[in-house]
Design a protein around this motif. Sequence first.
Motif, PDB file in Angstrom:
ATOM      1  N   GLU A  91      50.813  21.968 -53.417  1.00 15.59           N
ATOM      2  CA  GLU A  91      51.409  21.135 -54.790  1.00 15.59           C
ATOM      3  C   GLU A  91      50.004  20.495 -55.478  1.00 15.59           C
ATOM      4  OE1 GLU A  91      53.928  18.543 -52.542  1.00 15.59           O
ATOM      5  OE2 GLU A  91      55.458  20.136 -52.281  1.00 15.59           O
ATOM      6  N   THR A  92      49.235  20.150 -54.786  1.00  9.04           N
ATOM      7  CA  THR A  92      47.952  19.226 -55.609  1.00  9.04           C
ATOM      8  C   THR A  92      47.480  20.437 -56.310  1.00  9.04           C
ATOM      9  OG1 THR A  92      47.627  17.606 -53.881  1.00  9.04           O
ATOM     10  CG2 THR A  92      45.966  17.965 -55.516  1.00  9.04           C
ATOM     11  N   GLU A  95      49.437  20.982 -59.448  1.00 10.77           N
ATOM     12  CA  GLU A  95      49.215  19.769 -60.285  1.00 10.77           C
ATOM     13  C   GLU A  95      47.897  19.745 -61.189  1.00 10.77           C
ATOM     14  OE1 GLU A  95      52.045  16.370 -58.017  1.00 10.77           O
ATOM     15  OE2 GLU A  95      49.932  16.499 -57.529  1.00 10.77           O
ATOM     16  N   ARG A  96      47.064  19.851 -60.515  1.00 15.04           N
ATOM     17  CA  ARG A  96      45.648  20.034 -61.140  1.00 15.04           C
ATOM     18  C   ARG A  96      45.494  20.847 -62.124  1.00 15.04           C
ATOM     19  NH1 ARG A  96      40.344  18.393 -60.552  1.00 15.04           N
ATOM     20  NH2 ARG A  96      38.711  20.170 -61.026  1.00 15.04           N
ATOM     21  N   SER A  99      47.430  20.097 -65.006  1.00 14.13           N
ATOM     22  CA  SER A  99      46.621  19.183 -65.973  1.00 14.13           C
ATOM     23  C   SER A  99      45.648  20.108 -67.065  1.00 14.13           C
ATOM     24  CB  SER A  99      45.508  18.278 -65.461  1.00 14.13           C
ATOM     25  OG  SER A  99      46.456  17.325 -64.578  1.00 14.13           O
ATOM     26  N   ARG A 104      51.043  19.062 -66.785  1.00 10.21           N
ATOM     27  CA  ARG A 104      51.097  18.307 -65.480  1.00 10.21           C
ATOM     28  C   ARG A 104      52.318  17.772 -65.132  1.00 10.21           C
ATOM     29  NH1 ARG A 104      47.134  16.176 -61.866  1.00 10.21           N
ATOM     30  NH2 ARG A 104      48.071  14.635 -60.512  1.00 10.21           N
ATOM     31  N   GLU A 105      52.759  16.916 -66.317  1.00 16.23           N
ATOM     32  CA  GLU A 105      54.140  16.402 -66.179  1.00 16.23           C
ATOM     33  C   GLU A 105      55.229  17.124 -65.947  1.00 16.23           C
ATOM     34  OE1 GLU A 105      55.305  13.462 -69.237  1.00 16.23           O
ATOM     35  OE2 GLU A 105      53.311  12.760 -69.411  1.00 16.23           O
ATOM     36  N   GLU A 108      54.774  17.945 -62.243  1.00 19.75           N
ATOM     37  CA  GLU A 108      55.107  16.809 -61.257  1.00 19.75           C
ATOM     38  C   GLU A 108      56.731  16.772 -61.288  1.00 19.75           C
ATOM     39  OE1 GLU A 108      53.013  13.651 -63.131  1.00 19.75           O
ATOM     40  OE2 GLU A 108      51.037  14.144 -61.843  1.00 19.75           O
TER      41      GLU A 108
END
Length: 124
Positions: A91-92, A95-96, A99, A104-105, A108
């Motif tokens: 998941e990280t 997200e990265r 970005s 990213r939004e 998320e």
Amino acid sequence: MDRGDELPFDGPVLVTAGALASVPLSRLPDVLWTVQRYLSPRLGEYRREYECALREPDREMFLVEPDHWVEIGGDLDLDDRTRKAVRRTHETQLERSGSTHDRREEFESALEIRSAVVIGVDEE
């Protein structure tokens, strides 16, 4: 993907996931290799069955149902802490990468109801 290839995670992702996990950072890469060896032969299945959130030259990222990691953890005999560390790493990375691609939004928000699976692919 064989052991000579790199894991499909950015270095800062591994550090972040390792810092937040109850799994020693020194152990995390070996666990992630085990998971990648499990996921790699299933890439075609993921392409058919799940939404590809993002494709990059060395990895593809899919959105999956929240309990997906419970199934994988069971198949690989991962304890709860290890399974959560693996899920957090995937998941990280989404997200990265989000970005980097100005999404990213969006990712998320998606991760509020789903999870992510990152599968390393040969660079094209």
